[in-house]
Write an enzyme that holds these catalytic residues in place. Structure first.
Site, PDB file in Angstrom:
ATOM      1  N   GLU A  28      40.596  42.212  39.155  1.00  0.00           N
ATOM      2  CA  GLU A  28      39.507  41.560  39.580  1.00  0.00           C
ATOM      3  C   GLU A  28      38.500  42.029  40.173  1.00  0.00           C
ATOM      4  O   GLU A  28      38.665  43.050  41.124  1.00  0.00           O
ATOM      5  CB  GLU A  28      40.187  40.255  40.270  1.00  0.00           C
ATOM      6  CG  GLU A  28      41.255  39.465  39.424  1.00  0.00           C
ATOM      7  CD  GLU A  28      42.016  38.698  40.379  1.00  0.00           C
ATOM      8  OE1 GLU A  28      42.726  37.588  40.031  1.00  0.00           O
ATOM      9  OE2 GLU A  28      42.071  38.486  41.678  1.00  0.00           O
TER      10      GLU A  28
ATOM     11  N   LYS B 138      36.170  42.546  43.109  1.00  0.00           N
ATOM     12  CA  LYS B 138      36.490  42.388  44.689  1.00  0.00           C
ATOM     13  C   LYS B 138      35.129  42.234  45.241  1.00  0.00           C
ATOM     14  O   LYS B 138      34.332  43.104  45.398  1.00  0.00           O
ATOM     15  CB  LYS B 138      37.073  43.802  45.214  1.00  0.00           C
ATOM     16  CG  LYS B 138      37.630  43.507  46.563  1.00  0.00           C
ATOM     17  CD  LYS B 138      38.212  44.635  47.331  1.00  0.00           C
ATOM     18  CE  LYS B 138      38.799  44.493  48.633  1.00  0.00           C
ATOM     19  NZ  LYS B 138      38.050  43.952  49.514  1.00  0.00           N
TER      20      LYS B 138
ATOM     21  N   ARG C  59      36.819  35.664  53.044  1.00  0.00           N
ATOM     22  CA  ARG C  59      37.833  35.000  52.352  1.00  0.00           C
ATOM     23  C   ARG C  59      38.082  33.794  53.055  1.00  0.00           C
ATOM     24  O   ARG C  59      38.057  33.471  54.212  1.00  0.00           O
ATOM     25  CB  ARG C  59      39.027  35.991  52.606  1.00  0.00           C
ATOM     26  CG  ARG C  59      40.525  35.659  52.229  1.00  0.00           C
ATOM     27  CD  ARG C  59      40.691  36.252  51.099  1.00  0.00           C
ATOM     28  NE  ARG C  59      41.950  36.156  50.459  1.00  0.00           N
ATOM     29  CZ  ARG C  59      43.213  37.012  50.608  1.00  0.00           C
ATOM     30  NH1 ARG C  59      42.694  38.197  51.275  1.00  0.00           N
ATOM     31  NH2 ARG C  59      44.245  36.973  50.196  1.00  0.00           N
TER      32      ARG C  59
ATOM     33  N   ARG D 263      40.292  33.504  56.893  1.00  0.00           N
ATOM     34  CA  ARG D 263      41.696  34.341  56.923  1.00  0.00           C
ATOM     35  C   ARG D 263      42.410  34.342  58.203  1.00  0.00           C
ATOM     36  O   ARG D 263      43.637  34.612  58.124  1.00  0.00           O
ATOM     37  CB  ARG D 263      41.453  35.931  56.176  1.00  0.00           C
ATOM     38  CG  ARG D 263      40.377  36.578  57.219  1.00  0.00           C
ATOM     39  CD  ARG D 263      40.213  37.860  56.722  1.00  0.00           C
ATOM     40  NE  ARG D 263      41.375  38.777  56.544  1.00  0.00           N
ATOM     41  CZ  ARG D 263      41.390  39.763  55.690  1.00  0.00           C
ATOM     42  NH1 ARG D 263      40.442  40.247  54.985  1.00  0.00           N
ATOM     43  NH2 ARG D 263      42.556  40.544  55.637  1.00  0.00           N
TER      44      ARG D 263
ATOM     45  N   GLU E 236      36.785  33.107  47.599  1.00  0.00           N
ATOM     46  CA  GLU E 236      36.002  34.091  48.337  1.00  0.00           C
ATOM     47  C   GLU E 236      34.470  33.417  48.417  1.00  0.00           C
ATOM     48  O   GLU E 236      34.071  32.890  47.197  1.00  0.00           O
ATOM     49  CB  GLU E 236      35.866  35.420  47.590  1.00  0.00           C
ATOM     50  CG  GLU E 236      34.962  36.469  48.418  1.00  0.00           C
ATOM     51  CD  GLU E 236      36.158  37.235  49.387  1.00  0.00           C
ATOM     52  OE1 GLU E 236      35.678  38.098  50.182  1.00  0.00           O
ATOM     53  OE2 GLU E 236      37.229  37.104  49.239  1.00  0.00           O
TER      54      GLU E 236
ATOM     55  N   PHE F 173      40.232  32.979  43.070  1.00  0.00           N
ATOM     56  CA  PHE F 173      41.050  33.932  42.420  1.00  0.00           C
ATOM     57  C   PHE F 173      42.525  33.647  42.642  1.00  0.00           C
ATOM     58  O   PHE F 173      43.168  34.170  41.890  1.00  0.00           O
ATOM     59  CB  PHE F 173      40.792  35.317  43.064  1.00  0.00           C
ATOM     60  CG  PHE F 173      41.004  35.537  44.544  1.00  0.00           C
ATOM     61  CD1 PHE F 173      42.101  35.743  44.887  1.00  0.00           C
ATOM     62  CD2 PHE F 173      39.687  35.358  45.294  1.00  0.00           C
ATOM     63  CE1 PHE F 173      42.448  35.894  46.237  1.00  0.00           C
ATOM     64  CE2 PHE F 173      40.009  35.368  46.686  1.00  0.00           C
ATOM     65  CZ  PHE F 173      41.224  35.756  47.211  1.00  0.00           C
TER      66      PHE F 173
ATOM     67  N   ARG G 272      51.092  42.476  53.239  1.00  0.00           N
ATOM     68  CA  ARG G 272      50.268  43.408  52.732  1.00  0.00           C
ATOM     69  C   ARG G 272      51.431  43.677  51.508  1.00  0.00           C
ATOM     70  O   ARG G 272      52.024  44.738  51.492  1.00  0.00           O
ATOM     71  CB  ARG G 272      50.044  44.329  53.251  1.00  0.00           C
ATOM     72  CG  ARG G 272      49.065  45.517  52.660  1.00  0.00           C
ATOM     73  CD  ARG G 272      48.402  46.368  53.857  1.00  0.00           C
ATOM     74  NE  ARG G 272      47.583  45.689  54.866  1.00  0.00           N
ATOM     75  CZ  ARG G 272      46.585  45.436  54.915  1.00  0.00           C
ATOM     76  NH1 ARG G 272      45.748  45.303  53.843  1.00  0.00           N
ATOM     77  NH2 ARG G 272      46.051  44.646  56.167  1.00  0.00           N
TER      78      ARG G 272
ATOM     79  N   LYS H  59      43.985  47.428  46.227  1.00  0.00           N
ATOM     80  CA  LYS H  59      42.582  47.483  46.026  1.00  0.00           C
ATOM     81  C   LYS H  59      42.081  48.743  45.759  1.00  0.00           C
ATOM     82  O   LYS H  59      42.370  49.962  46.204  1.00  0.00           O
ATOM     83  CB  LYS H  59      41.907  46.983  47.641  1.00  0.00           C
ATOM     84  CG  LYS H  59      42.431  47.635  48.698  1.00  0.00           C
ATOM     85  CD  LYS H  59      41.869  47.012  49.997  1.00  0.00           C
ATOM     86  CE  LYS H  59      42.489  47.753  51.528  1.00  0.00           C
ATOM     87  NZ  LYS H  59      42.244  47.097  52.654  1.00  0.00           N
TER      88      LYS H  59
END
Length: 520
Positions: A213, A215, A220, A235, A264, A300, A372, A378
């Site tokens: 996707e 970025k 966020r 976030r 986003e 997303f 995470r 990423k």
């Protein structure tokens, strides 16, 4: 419980390298807090050791802490009393509020011992970095309550509030965790990504096939909708609904009743290319700016739709539901592939469009809120600069006695000097810390040290050094900043290596940095 108990535990944890030792030390403190049968006490203790204030922002920063009274000789402050003072400070408003806050701070610090003053100062300035973050803290809560750590982490994920979970489980045991479920209107911590070196690395780590996707370098946001009521959170779980009407409108246009979406928000130019991140960020302070700088929203992921929780569903299923509900204009560009060449082309096209890079997601990964997870990676280019160290700050916690946070400068050919661009303590190994402590003490400039320290570089927080040491710095971008004289600052700077093979005259110039700022 006394404040000194928490402050001492913070010092102990900061000096520990073992995760198990940290967990045991915090668990012991929490067990003692739990015996007082005070839910607020437990929640505050967990928040403080995580470097957070339950009150969030109370209007106290470095400026208010520059001149403090001498420390008290003996500890008398309780956690409950200090928490009450923080709430009182946060409630101060109106004429004379600055003086009132200063008075409350002075009164609080006058009653604090030396170790307590240090703890409070670091807590209030956001510099409490002793390593007791969410993962360790969740394990410590579980150990103190004698419940499975996975259960605590799950509850914290769904509640978005580990201190509240800690208070509940220490009072009610494992059964108390059952009440923490995903709820529309209560934000949860967003899933975070690990880093891959490239699309090939991402494909290899994700089993050969990935959902790629775009970025976006926006902000966020987490969108919650229940009927006609919409809430939007950052976030960090702050409510910014009133500042982002475009996001609210996009959510209300969807053919659903209930929804939790990950998205986003980003400011785009008329040609569809993104503005600098700071343009997007400026909207989070002023709803009225919509007329001059509208935001676009791109969703997303979905966590919940019309009574169905999707957290444990695989990425492929969540994406399918997303595509059915959200129009293409509000979705990020996506490519599902096992072809490295195709993934590389997608990355290059995304970068050419002005975006940060790509996200690579396992088709089988659940949504690990607040973690995470290994299922998200990423991929983005790493920029580097050769800069010069201008000063270094003494470390704290495990870095006590080591020179740690380095001040970075770019060469200014016009003046022959250097322009500061920021600081970093990231990327430093133990061996590097040892080396740079010795090196920068050699480079310490006595004439530049404060007179109050007797020109002694070991007496004070910051050591000014002769600008002779070049360091290679990786960074994610350059943003505007009023804090530094060049009007720019590096984003997410970290040390790669020291360049003893380069002289300061070979360091990158401020013009090179400005080119990154202007063109990305």
């Amino acid at each position: 419980m006394l404040l000194v108990d928490v402050a001492t535990a913070s010092v102990d944890v900061g000096a520990m390298s073992s995760r198990l030792a940290k967990t045991a030390r915090i668990a012991d403190l929490l067990s003692r807090a739990g015996t007082e049968q005070d839910a607020r006490l437990v929640a505050v203790t967990v928040a403080w050791l995580s470097g957070e204030l339950p009150q969030r922002q109370i209007g106290v920063g470095w400026a208010a802490l520059r001149s403090l009274p001498a420390p008290a000789a003996a500890p008398t402050l309780t956690v409950t009393a200090v928490d009450a003072v923080f709430s009182e400070i946060g409630a101060v408003a109106g004429k004379g509020s600055q003086a009132r806050r200063a008075g409350l701070i002075a009164e609080l610090f006058a009653a604090a011992t030396d170790v307590e003053q240090t703890f409070l100062r670091r807590l209030l300035t956001g510099e409490l970095r002793q390593g007791a973050l969410i993962g360790v803290m969740a394990d410590a809560v579980a150990k103190a309550a004698d419940v499975p750590a996975a259960r605590v982490r799950r509850a914290a994920m769904l509640a978005g509030d580990l201190p509240a979970v800690a208070a509940a489980v220490l009072a009610g045991g494992d059964a108390a965790l059952a009440r923490f479920t995903l709820q529309v209107g209560r934000p949860v911590g967003p899933m975070l990504a690990q880093t891959a070196t490239g699309v090939a690395d991402a494909l290899d780590r994700l089993g050969g096939t990935a959902v790629f996707e775009a970025k976006l370098d926006g902000a966020r946001v987490q969108i919650h909708r229940r009927g006609s009521d919409v809430s939007v959170y950052t976030r960090s779980l702050d409510d910014v609904t009133a500042r982002l009407p475009e996001v609210v409108e996009a959510a209300l246009a969807l053919p659903v009743t209930d929804l939790i979406a990950d998205a986003e928000a980003i400011a785009l130019r008329p040609d569809g290319r993104p503005h600098r991140f700071q343009v997007t960020a400026s909207r989070f302070g002023r709803a009225a700016a919509r007329a001059t700088q509208p935001l676009s929203v791109f969703m997303f992921d979905l966590l919940h739709v019309d009574g169905a929780d999707l957290l444990d569903q695989p990425t492929s299923d969540r994406v399918r539901v997303l595509d059915d509900l959200v129009p293409a204009a509000h979705r990020v560009d996506r490519l599902v592939t096992d072809d490295g060449a195709a993934a590389q082309r997608f990355l290059e096209a995304t970068l050419a469009a002005g975006h940060e890079g790509v996200m690579a997601k396992s088709p089988n990964a659940p949504y690990e809120a607040g973690r995470r997870g290994a299922g998200w990676l990423k991929v983005k280019p790493v920029h580097t600069l050769d800069l010069v160290v201008l000063a270094v700050e003494w470390g704290s916690g495990r870095r006590t006695g080591k020179l740690s946070n380095i001040h970075l400068g770019a060469r200014d050919p016009a003046t022959g000097g250097f322009v500061m661009l920021g600081k970093t303590f990231k990327g430093m190994t133990d061996a590097m810390l040892d080396w740079q402590t010795a090196r920068f003490l050699e480079l310490a400039d006595p004439a530049a040290q404060p007179a109050t320290s007797g020109r002694d570089p070991t007496d004070g927080h910051t050591v000014k050094v002769r600008p002779e040491q070049v360091v290679e710095i990786a960074f994610d971008g350059v943003q505007g900043s009023t804090r530094y004289p060049g009007g720019m600052a590096l984003r997410f700077a970290r040390v790669l290596r020291y360049r003893d093979d380069k002289s300061p005259a070979e360091a990158d110039t401020v013009d090179t940095v400005r080119a990154f700022y202007e063109h990305g």
